[in-house]
Design a protein around this motif. Structure first.
Motif, PDB file in Angstrom:
ATOM      1  N   TRP A  71       7.705 -77.844 -43.528  1.00  0.00           N
ATOM      2  CA  TRP A  71       8.549 -77.400 -43.302  1.00  0.00           C
ATOM      3  C   TRP A  71       9.467 -75.384 -43.042  1.00  0.00           C
ATOM      4  O   TRP A  71       9.439 -75.301 -42.407  1.00  0.00           O
ATOM      5  N   LEU A  72       7.623 -75.276 -43.200  1.00  0.00           N
ATOM      6  CA  LEU A  72       8.049 -73.980 -42.898  1.00  0.00           C
ATOM      7  C   LEU A  72       7.224 -73.531 -41.249  1.00  0.00           C
ATOM      8  O   LEU A  72       7.684 -72.515 -40.535  1.00  0.00           O
ATOM      9  N   LEU A  73       6.584 -75.164 -40.162  1.00  0.00           N
ATOM     10  CA  LEU A  73       6.479 -75.149 -39.218  1.00  0.00           C
ATOM     11  C   LEU A  73       7.581 -74.692 -38.394  1.00  0.00           C
ATOM     12  O   LEU A  73       8.167 -74.042 -38.114  1.00  0.00           O
ATOM     13  N   ALA A  74       8.810 -76.118 -39.191  1.00  0.00           N
ATOM     14  CA  ALA A  74      10.078 -76.276 -38.716  1.00  0.00           C
ATOM     15  C   ALA A  74      10.795 -74.851 -38.685  1.00  0.00           C
ATOM     16  O   ALA A  74      11.712 -74.010 -37.828  1.00  0.00           O
ATOM     17  N   ILE A  75      11.204 -74.175 -39.241  1.00  0.00           N
ATOM     18  CA  ILE A  75      11.694 -72.727 -39.980  1.00  0.00           C
ATOM     19  C   ILE A  75      10.802 -71.491 -38.753  1.00  0.00           C
ATOM     20  O   ILE A  75      10.921 -71.126 -37.860  1.00  0.00           O
ATOM     21  N   ARG A  76       9.582 -71.759 -38.317  1.00  0.00           N
ATOM     22  CA  ARG A  76       9.157 -70.687 -37.862  1.00  0.00           C
ATOM     23  C   ARG A  76       8.554 -71.040 -36.288  1.00  0.00           C
ATOM     24  O   ARG A  76       9.566 -70.090 -35.163  1.00  0.00           O
ATOM     25  N   VAL A  77       8.778 -71.786 -35.853  1.00  0.00           N
ATOM     26  CA  VAL A  77       9.412 -73.000 -34.258  1.00  0.00           C
ATOM     27  C   VAL A  77      10.830 -72.557 -34.548  1.00  0.00           C
ATOM     28  O   VAL A  77      11.236 -71.949 -32.985  1.00  0.00           O
ATOM     29  N   GLY A  78      12.188 -72.718 -35.157  1.00  0.00           N
ATOM     30  CA  GLY A  78      13.131 -72.450 -34.917  1.00  0.00           C
ATOM     31  C   GLY A  78      13.198 -71.331 -34.645  1.00  0.00           C
ATOM     32  O   GLY A  78      14.535 -71.070 -33.474  1.00  0.00           O
ATOM     33  N   PHE A  80      11.418 -68.838 -33.585  1.00  0.00           N
ATOM     34  CA  PHE A  80      11.264 -68.113 -32.737  1.00  0.00           C
ATOM     35  C   PHE A  80      11.566 -68.368 -31.135  1.00  0.00           C
ATOM     36  O   PHE A  80      12.342 -68.033 -29.867  1.00  0.00           O
ATOM     37  N   ALA A  81      12.038 -69.704 -31.186  1.00  0.00           N
ATOM     38  CA  ALA A  81      13.270 -70.412 -30.397  1.00  0.00           C
ATOM     39  C   ALA A  81      13.965 -70.124 -30.338  1.00  0.00           C
ATOM     40  O   ALA A  81      14.920 -69.162 -28.617  1.00  0.00           O
TER      41      ALA A  81
END
Length: 330
Positions: A71-78, A80-81
């Motif tokens: 979930w934290l990965l999704a927040i960070r990738v999203g 950044f995008a």
């Protein structure tokens, strides 16, 4: 270019801020603080509370127990995008000279944080998937206020934790944790702590000074500029509500250095013939520049303090409302 006394004051102020920040970082980042101050005691207590095993999982683990690091990965990738899309729009709208503004510097720094955070979150997801569930302590183990009051399920667990506790008391400091986390984790923390203060400064100056008093052809408010001065803080706050990163006070020095580097950059390009100042209050030819420089310098402390207060409130409020689900930051 003719120089006045207030120009020398501004130069001296930036030089003093830069040297002072470097001295603080030299002292705080390099010295052994095992048991010497309250921050270190709190750090050790926090590490003991989550099981006495020191690693770098707080770089990618959520502060909410039971939340998968994905979930934290999704927040960070999203994040950044989305931020990357707005920065690309900004460059297309104005051209690359838009990077003469502090906003674009800070916006890019926030993106660097999310990029580094995404890399570490990918690694964290791999660790989470490959290690046994019992070793994923940020997700599975209950938080306790005192290690001695914990119930150990086996003699081996007790022996391991006692060893880790003894080792922690003598060796584990924040610097050692950063070494374990690696250079990428260290850079991620610097980007996080620097951009936290910088986005507060950027947005306060924009919404409270530039928009009301300095609107012109270049500063006119539109959708793009509004998003550029809102989303930087918004996505950082969303990440803060989920991450487990610490926020030590001495790293305000990185924030100060970041701004000093920007000011020096402005001086250099103007010495090379750049004709206008992106922020009129930084113009050295103005007799008010010394007061403006001093005011902006002082603003760094409350801006960093605002974000530190947000994190302190997060730890205080959520730990009381959700004692069995929330893990305080180291």
């Amino acid at each position: 270019m003719e120089l006045y006394w207030y120009d020398f004051f501004c130069v001296g102020l930036v030089a003093a801020a830069s040297i002072g920040s470097l001295c603080v970082l030299w002292r705080e980042e390099g010295r052994d603080r095992a048991g010497d101050d309250d921050d270190d005691r709190k750090l050790r207590k926090s590490l003991l509370a989550v099981g006495g095993q020191v690693d770098h999982s707080w770089l990618w683990a959520s502060c909410w127990r039971g939340v998968h690091p994905g979930w934290l990965l999704a927040i960070r990738v999203g994040s950044f995008a989305v931020l990357g899309g707005f920065l690309a729009w900004d460059i297309v709208e104005w051209d690359p000279t838009i990077f003469v503004y502090y906003t674009e510097w800070t916006f890019t720094l926030v993106m660097i944080y999310f990029a580094l955070g995404s890399i570490l979150s990918v690694y964290g997801c791999w660790v989470y998937a490959t290690k046994p569930a019992s070793t994923n302590r940020y997700v599975n183990e209950p938080l306790t206020s005192d290690l001695e009051e914990s119930d150990y399920t086996s003699f081996n667990t007790y022996r391991e934790r006692e060893f880790q506790r003894s080792k922690l008391g003598n060796q584990y400091t924040e610097e050692y944790i950063l070494q374990r986390a690696g250079f990428c984790g260290y850079l991620m923390q610097i980007a996080y702590q620097t951009s936290a203060g910088a986005v507060i400064l950027t947005d306060i100056v924009f919404w409270c000074v530039i928009v009301p008093f300095m609107s012109n052809a270049r500063f006119s408010l539109n959708l793009l500029m509004g998003c550029m001065h809102t989303l930087n803080a918004l996505f950082l706050l969303i990440d803060t509500s989920v991450n487990s990163l610490p926020f030590p006070w001495f790293r305000v020095s990185y924030f100060v250095l970041w701004s000093c580097i920007y000011v020096i950059f402005q001086w250099v390009i103007h010495a090379c013939g750049f004709s206008w100042w992106p922020y009129p209050f930084l113009e050295l030819s103005s007799p008010w520049c010394s007061l403006c420089y001093f005011a902006v310098a002082v603003m760094h402390i409350p801006c960093y303090a605002i974000y530190a207060m947000i994190i302190r409130m997060k730890d205080s409020v959520f730990s009381r409302l959700f004692p069995n689900s929330f893990i305080r930051s180291p």
